[in-house]
Design a protein around this motif. Structure first.
Motif: not given
Length: 375
Positions: A217-218, A225-226, A315-322
């Motif tokens: 992530d990202p 992105h920092y 799944v990998y990404s779910f509701e913007d969560e990993i």
């Protein structure tokens, strides 16, 4: 001859609107302190012979000043259409993205606004302009840093410019409110270039990190992105937040994963701060302080991604969560999915405050107060 004159006009009036056959030209003419939209017909272009105003474009505002416009133009006698444009000080008229001319509410009554914008953009350098919208409200500029990376600066220019500042959007790795932008386009661009040059070392280190380390992530890092989340040994995810102006200083660090591993890594960071060497890259420093290796990128991305799919939802990404919670057996979970697993058998888990891993049946410890929003 027509082509030569057209090039000269485009050079002097680069944003003036014209028809494909060069017989009709639209722009502002200033009279009595007002900017009036007019259309000039040039049937004998590039000669000014026979030119006339096109009354079909008249609106209420134009009609009010029509006599003044006629008087001003009737006083001009010249041979070429280029000279005519120069003499009447024709200015640009903005258009919308679909090609229609903007309505009165979108056009400034200040006859100098658009020429001011164009002058400042030209001072930045035409080669640095990526895009200029037809209504002059949006301009995108670029700057290439010493590592040949291209960075974009987007300005949204209000009608009250420059008294009202332009809205600035960049790919700089700072929060928008952390920079006080000046009011003028050229000054904004110069400050943007200065910040880009200061961040070069940061982007160099991020490029190295993204090229060799498994960043979860990202998933598609960009220049703004920092922060990074990357995989370490033992299914631990390290969370890194950098100061782009001091990229090789110790970043903010936290971990997620098996509790015993997280505790060990956290202790290593606490005790190893004095070992941090800002002459080394972030990757080398972290490996030295933590005493472990990052999980490197695999050429087979599909296989690699499969290894980090949530064991519950697959799944990998779910509701913007990993997946950030892991079991010693290698299974990983979204916090939300593990919470759902927890509450599905609350009678069994409430007392021992743990969840059985669906794969190996080992207990995954959870906080005393287990809620999806806090876990």
């Amino acid at each position: 001859m027509d082509g030569e004159t057209e090039l000269k006009i485009m050079s002097q009036f680069p944003f003036l609107s014209m028809s494909d056959d060069l017989k009709k030209w639209r722009g502002f003419i200033t009279t009595e302190g007002q900017a009036i939209l007019i259309s000039l017909l040039a049937p004998n272009f590039p000669s000014a012979e026979g030119f006339k105003l096109d009354s079909r474009d008249l609106n209420a505002e134009s009609c009010e000043y029509w006599d003044s416009v006629l008087e001003k133009i009737s006083e001009i006698h010249c041979g070429s259409f280029l000279e005519l444009l120069e003499r009447i000080e024709m200015q640009v008229i903005p258009k919308t993205s679909d090609g229609d001319y903007v309505n009165k509410e979108s056009v400034s009554t200040d006859p100098n606004l658009y020429s001011t914008i164009i002058d400042e953009i030209e001072n930045v350098g035409v080669s640095n302009i990526v895009n200029l919208s037809d209504d002059f409200r949006d301009v995108i500029m670029k700057h290439v840093d010493r590592s040949k990376r291209e960075h974009r600066l987007k300005l949204s220019i209000p009608l009250g410019y420059p008294e009202v500042k332009a809205k600035v959007c960049t790919d700089l790795p700072f929060s928008p409110e952390s920079i006080t932008w000046p009011s003028r386009i050229q000054e904004i661009y110069q400050l943007f270039r200065s910040h880009v040059d200061k961040c070069c070392k940061f982007w160099d280190d991020m490029d190295e990190l993204d090229s060799f380390v498994k960043v979860v992530d990202p998933t598609q890092p960009n220049r703004s992105h920092y922060h990074r989340k990357a995989l370490l040994d033992n299914n631990v995810i390290i969370h890194l937040t950098f100061n782009a102006l001091v990229p090789r200083a110790l970043p903010q660090v936290s971990f997620s994963g098996p509790e015993r591993c997280v505790e060990a890594f956290s202790a290593s960071i606490d005790s190893g701060c004095n070992k941090w060497d800002e002459s080394l890259t972030v990757i080398r420093n972290l490996q030295m302080v933590l005493g472990c290796e990052f999980i490197l990128k695999d050429n087979d991305e599909d296989e690699e991604m499969e290894q980090t799919l949530c064991t519950v939802c697959y799944v990998y990404s779910f509701e913007d969560e990993i997946p950030e919670v892991s079991c010693d057996c290698g299974s990983v979970f979204h916090r939300k999915c593990l919470y759902d697993l927890f509450v599905s058998d609350i009678s069994k888990t409430a007392l021992r405050r743990s969840v059985d891993c669906p794969n190996c049946q080992m207990e995954i410890r959870v906080p005393a107060t287990f809620a999806a929003s806090t876990w």
